[in-house]
Design a protein around this motif. Structure first.
Motif, PDB file in Angstrom:
ATOM      1  N   ARG A 196     -50.695  53.324 -23.832  1.00 32.77           N
ATOM      2  CA  ARG A 196     -50.491  52.020 -23.177  1.00 32.77           C
ATOM      3  C   ARG A 196     -49.281  52.087 -22.243  1.00 32.77           C
ATOM      4  NH1 ARG A 196     -48.328  52.168 -28.042  1.00 32.77           N
ATOM      5  NH2 ARG A 196     -46.263  51.309 -28.415  1.00 32.77           N
ATOM      6  N   GLN A 197     -48.400  53.077 -22.474  1.00 30.73           N
ATOM      7  CA  GLN A 197     -47.205  53.199 -21.654  1.00 30.73           C
ATOM      8  C   GLN A 197     -47.534  53.557 -20.203  1.00 30.73           C
ATOM      9  OE1 GLN A 197     -47.677  54.705 -24.546  1.00 30.73           O
ATOM     10  NE2 GLN A 197     -46.146  53.822 -25.901  1.00 30.73           N
ATOM     11  N   ALA A 200     -47.007  51.074 -17.717  1.00 30.40           N
ATOM     12  CA  ALA A 200     -45.625  50.589 -17.555  1.00 30.40           C
ATOM     13  C   ALA A 200     -44.794  51.551 -16.722  1.00 30.40           C
ATOM     14  CB  ALA A 200     -44.993  50.389 -18.935  1.00 30.40           C
ATOM     15  N   ARG A 201     -45.409  52.238 -15.787  1.00 29.51           N
ATOM     16  CA  ARG A 201     -44.697  53.247 -14.988  1.00 29.51           C
ATOM     17  C   ARG A 201     -43.660  52.619 -14.068  1.00 29.51           C
ATOM     18  NH1 ARG A 201     -48.452  57.723 -12.353  1.00 29.51           N
ATOM     19  NH2 ARG A 201     -46.401  58.260 -11.566  1.00 29.51           N
ATOM     20  N   GLN A 203     -41.736  50.067 -14.674  1.00 32.94           N
ATOM     21  CA  GLN A 203     -40.611  49.451 -15.389  1.00 32.94           C
ATOM     22  C   GLN A 203     -39.471  50.461 -15.543  1.00 32.94           C
ATOM     23  OE1 GLN A 203     -42.067  47.820 -19.068  1.00 32.94           O
ATOM     24  NE2 GLN A 203     -43.761  46.730 -18.065  1.00 32.94           N
ATOM     25  N   GLU A 227     -41.678  55.678 -23.222  1.00 32.65           N
ATOM     26  CA  GLU A 227     -42.318  54.373 -23.457  1.00 32.65           C
ATOM     27  C   GLU A 227     -42.577  53.615 -22.156  1.00 32.65           C
ATOM     28  OE1 GLU A 227     -43.385  53.097 -26.400  1.00 32.65           O
ATOM     29  OE2 GLU A 227     -42.884  55.017 -27.299  1.00 32.65           O
ATOM     30  N   SER A 228     -41.704  53.780 -21.173  1.00 37.15           N
ATOM     31  CA  SER A 228     -41.919  53.103 -19.881  1.00 37.15           C
ATOM     32  C   SER A 228     -41.119  53.823 -18.797  1.00 37.15           C
ATOM     33  CB  SER A 228     -41.482  51.626 -19.961  1.00 37.15           C
ATOM     34  OG  SER A 228     -40.102  51.533 -20.215  1.00 37.15           O
ATOM     35  N   ALA A 271     -44.363  57.863 -17.974  1.00 29.65           N
ATOM     36  CA  ALA A 271     -44.652  57.032 -19.142  1.00 29.65           C
ATOM     37  C   ALA A 271     -45.884  57.561 -19.880  1.00 29.65           C
ATOM     38  CB  ALA A 271     -44.871  55.587 -18.702  1.00 29.65           C
TER      39      ALA A 271
END
Length: 606
Positions: A196-197, A200-201, A203, A227-228, A271
């Motif tokens: 799922r990360q 979030a690239r 962020q 994580e991001s 991520a």
């Protein structure tokens, strides 16, 4: 490149590391002419010797344009600290189950952690080509296990494959083509979600550190999943503790990613990928590495508390310093503190006086592996008997209880049940036939009752029994448990053991030493046939005269001595005894008491 992060879970010896070998080979991670060791993921010497996985390790394979990061998890509950951290890096798990044995206790332990995290399971029934395999029964037992661990409906609707890791094939049907592992690769890609990360690239960068190690060239390095955001080599980031305190700010000197069995330097961490960072001096496991603009740490998985403690001290026997170079308490303390930093399941505390250190951990095997590593590094130690860590809640004393699963020949089941439920205060919860003339026994036994039991168990079952144990929970203290019944034979002299003396002592009990072994006053040289300790002289030679008599020239024929492994020695000793560990020897001895301790012991005894 699209990503999948998976962990492989299995009980000890169910074929997990062998299956990873085949995944690496069939994905093209090795050149055709490359020499690759069997069980390539078991890189540690002790892992290879014992055939168990101790350290969680990651690898990466490419298959049809997809990168699959694979984490090999330890199968033994004693190394659960590795498991709990590593599962936070993946999005799905492959549960490998022996088609003959079915799910075993350590499978249950790791699976419960994975299901609680909401990870999607894939079940692979391994070794279906063995003559005693029962894949349908094993599959039913896996479903029952998931249900008992409160799996959700999506997790209970798991896909499964039939496989043989050694032969290198996996199929959807039991009578499939049995060619390769394509079905497993396809199922991983189809069933496991992309991280799922990856969404979030854009962020700010955040990563939770899950494993710590050291590199001779890069220094301190931390591994975790991004994580991001993204991170480039040379950028400055900061480390936050679990509570949000700022630990340090550092420049990332190197970013490494898993490519096959090796780690290669990359310029950009994205991520969802599992990477290793270098450049920090203080950051450690469970810390958050993040962008300078962030102040909130990522939540870290709680670690189950230690259940036993062992005292590590300096070796103060007369033979100290002959084998090892690292003998000072300062050096021992530094090594233990280094271990506690890397292994979050271990806690080290100083004892009054500073000559000894109390090390708390998960079990005897974990302690045995730590001591074995230290002796190979040149340390000399004295080790106390393991003590169970007790809790107190609402004025009530609680002790750790373990779930013991035993597979034993039908003829010996009665003796095993009698030992577990009688003197060791266990409760029998299940007993059923396991096929092939064997019985499966499941019991809840206090951890105190299992210290030193394994050797007795192997004797009772003539070496044919298999015992597995796992932490179950805490329960009210069950009262006194009888320790070792036999006394010991203690040397009363310093010198070299003589064959004639040992031959004469064989009537007194079993020997632990060979002729010509160095012995000293207070060293335990054997087990007494009775329940009291006995001081003996292993140096007493034959009196030579010029008078011949019958019996004078009897040949000395010695029974081979009992050779104890490190774990067996630690489990065997009593509270007033120690194990002396050096690079070349494992000896047992009585604890030296100074006059003040003697008075205290005398007062305790009344």
């Amino acid at each position: 490149m699209d990503l999948r992060n998976i962990a492989i879970i299995a009980h000890v010896d169910h074929g997990k590391t062998t299956l990873v070998d085949e995944l690496l080979k069939q994905s093209g991670a090795f050149r055709e002419n490359q020499a690759v060791a069997e069980r390539a993921m078991d890189s540690n010497d002790i892992e290879r010797e014992r055939g168990i996985t101790i350290l969680a390790k990651a690898t990466s394979v490419e298959w049809n344009g997809m990168r699959i990061n694979i984490v090999d998890t330890p199968g033994h509950a004693d190394f659960g600290g590795e498991v709990e951290r590593i599962l936070s890096m993946v999005d799905g798990v492959v549960l490998l189950v022996d088609a003959a044995e079915g799910p075993m206790p350590q499978t249950k332990f790791v699976t419960s952690k994975a299901l609680a995290l909401g990870l999607k399971p894939i079940v692979v029934l391994n070794k279906v080509d063995k003559p005693d395999a029962e894949p349908d029964r094993a599959l039913d037992e896996v479903f029952d296990l998931f249900a008992s661990l409160d799996a959700n409906d999506e997790q209970l609707d798991f896909p499964h494959l039939y496989a043989s890791g050694r032969a290198g094939w996996a199929d959807v049907e039991l009578d499939g083509p049995r060619k390769d592992l394509t079905a497993l690769f396809e199922l991983i890609v189809r069933h496991v979600d992309a991280p799922r990360q990856q969404a979030a690239r854009d962020q700010p960068f955040r990563m939770l550190a899950t494993t710590l190690s050291a590199d001779p060239f890069l220094g301190r390095i931390l591994t975790g999943r991004v994580e991001s955001g993204t991170l480039k080599t040379g950028e400055t980031v900061k480390a936050l503790s679990r509570t949000g305190d700022r630990i340090e700010q550092f420049r990332v000197s190197k970013i490494l990613a898993f490519r096959g069995l090796t780690q290669s330097g990359i310029d950009l961490a994205e991520a969802g990928d599992i990477v290793t960072l270098a450049g920090m001096s203080k950051a450690t496991v469970a810390d958050t590495i993040c962008d300078l603009s962030l102040d909130l740490p990522l939540p870290a998985q709680p670690i189950d508390p230690p259940t036993i403690s062992v005292t590590f001290g300096i070796n103060d026997s007369p033979l100290a310093g002959r084998d090892g170079k690292k003998v000072q308490s300062r050096v021992i303390r530094e090594r233990l503190m280094r271990e506690a930093e890397v292994n979050v399941a271990i806690k080290v505390t100083d004892t009054p006086g500073g000559e000894a250190f109390e090390v708390a951990g998960r079990g005897e095997l974990q302690m045995g592996v730590l001591i074995e590593n230290m002796r190979r590094e040149g340390f000399e130690l004295s080790i106390s008997r393991p003590q169970v860590i007790l809790r107190e809640e609402n004025g009530q004393k609680l002790e750790p209880i373990e779930e013991v699963t035993i597979d034993v020949d039908d003829d010996y089941a009665g003796a095993v049940i009698e030992k577990l439920t009688g003197p060791r205060k266990g409760e029998l919860t299940e007993m059923k036939p396991a096929g092939a003339g064997k019985t499966r026994i499941v019991a809840l036994v206090p951890s105190r009752g299992l210290i030193g039991y394994h050797g007795e168990f192997m004797t009772d079952t003539r070496g044919s029994g298999v015992l597995n144990r796992i932490f179950h929970g805490w329960a009210p203290h069950k009262g006194a448990i009888q320790g070792r019944r036999q006394g010991v034979l203690i040397s009363m002299e310093n010198g070299t053991a003589v064959a004639y003396a040992l031959w004469n002592l064989e009537d007194r009990g079993k020997m632990f030493i060979n002729p010509q072994d160095a012995v000293y006053e207070g060293m335990i040289i054997g087990e007494h046939a009775r329940d009291n300790d006995l001081e003996v002289n292993p140096l007493k030679g034959k009196k030579l005269t010029n008078v011949r008599a019958s019996g004078t020239d009897e040949a000395v024929r010695l029974t081979p001595p009992v050779q104890m492994s490190l774990e067996q020695a630690i489990a065997y000793i009593d509270d007033d005894e120690l194990v002396e560990v050096t690079p070349n020897a494992v000896r047992l001895r009585k604890r030296h008491l100074d006059p003040h301790e003697r008075k205290r012991e005398a007062r305790k005894a009344g």
